[in-house]
Enzyme design. Sequence first.
Site, PDB file in Angstrom:
ATOM      1  N   HIS A  96       0.845  -1.193   0.000  1.00  9.71           N
ATOM      2  CA  HIS A  96       0.000   0.000   0.000  1.00  9.71           C
ATOM      3  C   HIS A  96       0.881   1.245   0.000  1.00  9.71           C
ATOM      4  O   HIS A  96       1.946   1.268   0.619  1.00  9.71           O
ATOM      5  CB  HIS A  96      -0.918  -0.008   1.221  1.00  9.71           C
ATOM      6  CG  HIS A  96      -2.051   0.956   1.119  1.00  9.71           C
ATOM      7  ND1 HIS A  96      -1.897   2.315   1.326  1.00  9.71           N
ATOM      8  CD2 HIS A  96      -3.369   0.765   0.812  1.00  9.71           C
ATOM      9  CE1 HIS A  96      -3.060   2.912   1.164  1.00  9.71           C
ATOM     10  NE2 HIS A  96      -3.974   1.995   0.850  1.00  9.71           N
ATOM     11  N   GLU A 168      -4.361   0.542  -7.311  1.00 11.97           N
ATOM     12  CA  GLU A 168      -4.729   1.734  -6.551  1.00 11.97           C
ATOM     13  C   GLU A 168      -3.932   2.936  -7.056  1.00 11.97           C
ATOM     14  O   GLU A 168      -2.802   3.165  -6.606  1.00 11.97           O
ATOM     15  CB  GLU A 168      -4.439   1.535  -5.057  1.00 11.97           C
ATOM     16  CG  GLU A 168      -5.334   0.540  -4.366  1.00 11.97           C
ATOM     17  CD  GLU A 168      -5.348   0.754  -2.856  1.00 11.97           C
ATOM     18  OE1 GLU A 168      -6.437   0.815  -2.299  1.00 11.97           O
ATOM     19  OE2 GLU A 168      -4.274   0.875  -2.258  1.00 11.97           O
TER      20      GLU A 168
END
Length: 256
Positions: A96, A168
């Site tokens: 992430h 993402e």
Amino acid sequence: MRHPLVIGNWKLNGSKHMVSNFIISLRNQLSNMINCCNVAIAPPMIYLDRAKSYLTGSHIALGAQNVDLHVSGAFTGEISAKMLKDIGAKYIIIGHIERRLYHKESNEDIANKFACLKNEGLIPVLCIGETKEENEKDQTKAICVRQLDYILNIVGTQAFKNAVIAYEPIWAIATGKSANPLQIQKIHKFIRSYLFNHDQAIAEQVIIQYGGSVNASNAAELFNQPDVDGALVGGASLKADIFATIIKAAARAKKN
């Protein structure tokens, strides 16, 4: 056929009270949705055991937000893949942008974490994506390839069997600005095609989620894209009713 997967990434949010109330509410709202959509929540590490106790008997899986590279030893504050497996976690988020940025995790670090998770039979949720500047320079595909190649070169193509990729775009995370669904589909299709060149069967079965300001309003349109297999949801996963709406949108879209 790929089964949709929606994961709630709670990040640094939650409390004992929230964990219990959230899971009870979510279970009630999804009681008629058995096997329609795979679902998981990833609360902070300190609440994993409590969450697991409230998830028992449901089809909602337990996720975690990070893992360490080491099995055991003098690594203060870290959690190993073996520990996550022991507590009952299934889906583990790695790569992430908040880990890459604030904790200086490199692509090599992330690939090694991927390997640790596979060794324990856990499912890595590999986050990849580009910055706003890279997007504006039309470098999205190159960035995604670079991040995927670290996994392919260190762990191998077969590592993507029973693994998840979460595209993402960094500029869409926690900004309220989601990418255009057609743009998302284009990148998801590219990612699948890139893996297809390495292994056709793996490319066809790998789950590719979208993450980046997914909410109840845009979920249905996102999930209608053929290569969007679900979502890694941030802020919208903190309220059970909103999260349930997103899950139901995924189930409806992939049922048709």
